[in-house]
Design a protein around this motif. Structure first.
Motif, mmCIF file in Angstrom:
data_model
loop_
_atom_site.group_PDB
_atom_site.id
_atom_site.type_symbol
_atom_site.label_atom_id
_atom_site.label_comp_id
_atom_site.label_asym_id
_atom_site.label_seq_id
_atom_site.Cartn_x
_atom_site.Cartn_y
_atom_site.Cartn_z
ATOM 1 N N PHE A 12 32.497 42.192 45.252
ATOM 2 C CA PHE A 12 33.536 41.445 45.949
ATOM 3 C C PHE A 12 32.914 40.580 47.032
ATOM 4 C CE2 PHE A 12 35.767 44.995 44.108
ATOM 5 C CZ PHE A 12 37.007 44.490 43.768
ATOM 6 N N LYS A 13 33.174 39.288 46.999
ATOM 7 C CA LYS A 13 32.687 38.369 48.031
ATOM 8 C C LYS A 13 33.724 38.202 49.145
ATOM 9 C CE LYS A 13 29.066 37.593 45.543
ATOM 10 N NZ LYS A 13 28.384 38.832 45.340
ATOM 11 N N GLU A 14 35.012 38.105 48.753
ATOM 12 C CA GLU A 14 36.100 37.903 49.716
ATOM 13 C C GLU A 14 36.966 39.155 49.876
ATOM 14 O OE1 GLU A 14 38.356 34.349 48.884
ATOM 15 O OE2 GLU A 14 36.555 33.295 48.216
ATOM 16 N N LYS A 15 36.564 40.243 49.229
ATOM 17 C CA LYS A 15 37.304 41.521 49.270
ATOM 18 C C LYS A 15 38.746 41.349 48.797
ATOM 19 C CE LYS A 15 34.413 43.620 52.766
ATOM 20 N NZ LYS A 15 34.365 44.351 54.029
ATOM 21 N N LYS A 16 38.895 40.638 47.670
ATOM 22 C CA LYS A 16 40.204 40.454 47.046
ATOM 23 C C LYS A 16 40.103 40.781 45.563
ATOM 24 C CE LYS A 16 41.541 36.916 50.264
ATOM 25 N NZ LYS A 16 42.828 36.751 50.816
ATOM 26 N N LEU A 17 41.172 41.335 45.043
ATOM 27 C CA LEU A 17 41.254 41.663 43.628
ATOM 28 C C LEU A 17 42.255 40.717 42.986
ATOM 29 C CD1 LEU A 17 40.331 43.817 41.509
ATOM 30 C CD2 LEU A 17 42.459 45.017 42.029
ATOM 31 N N LYS A 18 41.824 40.024 41.931
ATOM 32 C CA LYS A 18 42.703 39.105 41.206
ATOM 33 C C LYS A 18 43.105 39.767 39.900
ATOM 34 C CE LYS A 18 42.964 34.418 39.389
ATOM 35 N NZ LYS A 18 42.233 33.160 39.162
ATOM 36 N N VAL A 19 44.418 39.858 39.674
ATOM 37 C CA VAL A 19 44.939 40.555 38.500
ATOM 38 C C VAL A 19 45.929 39.662 37.769
ATOM 39 C CG1 VAL A 19 46.240 42.568 37.693
ATOM 40 C CG2 VAL A 19 44.702 42.799 39.651
ATOM 41 N N LEU A 20 45.706 39.482 36.480
ATOM 42 C CA LEU A 20 46.649 38.794 35.606
ATOM 43 C C LEU A 20 47.023 39.784 34.517
ATOM 44 C CD1 LEU A 20 48.192 36.272 34.717
ATOM 45 C CD2 LEU A 20 46.143 35.550 33.507
ATOM 46 N N ALA A 21 48.249 40.304 34.608
ATOM 47 C CA ALA A 21 48.696 41.324 33.648
ATOM 48 C C ALA A 21 50.210 41.246 33.503
ATOM 49 C CB ALA A 21 48.285 42.711 34.119
ATOM 50 N N SER A 22 50.688 41.548 32.314
ATOM 51 C CA SER A 22 52.129 41.525 32.064
ATOM 52 C C SER A 22 52.791 42.849 32.429
ATOM 53 C CB SER A 22 52.395 41.195 30.590
ATOM 54 O OG SER A 22 51.808 42.188 29.765
#
Length: 79
Positions: A12-22
């Protein structure tokens, strides 16, 4: 459909998790000893999750929640 992933905190560079899920996913954050630090469910309507509390030794696990029909594999990225 099996889907489990583990992301080390150093990815993690920005300490954020990106999630694309239905469907909602279960996110579990553990420290270096395996002790639970935080646990939450994602929502399909939200893509970014702030993990500002992450330290270098932590691990982020992402799992499908049983019983939710999955139309496509979730896309999960460390930002």
């Amino acid at each position: 459909m099996p889907f489990d992933m583990e992301i080390n905190a150093n990815e993690f560079k920005e300490k954020k998790l990106k999630v694309l899920a239905s469907v909602p996913l279960k996110v579990i954050v553990k420290d270096e000893t395996g002790k639970l630090v935080k646990e939450f469910d994602t929502q399909p309507s939200q893509m970014l999750y702030d993990l500002a509390f992450l330290t270098a030794e932590m691990v982020v696990e992402v799992h499908l929640i049983p019983g939710n029909p999955v139309e496509f594999y979730p896309v999960v990225n460390a930002i």
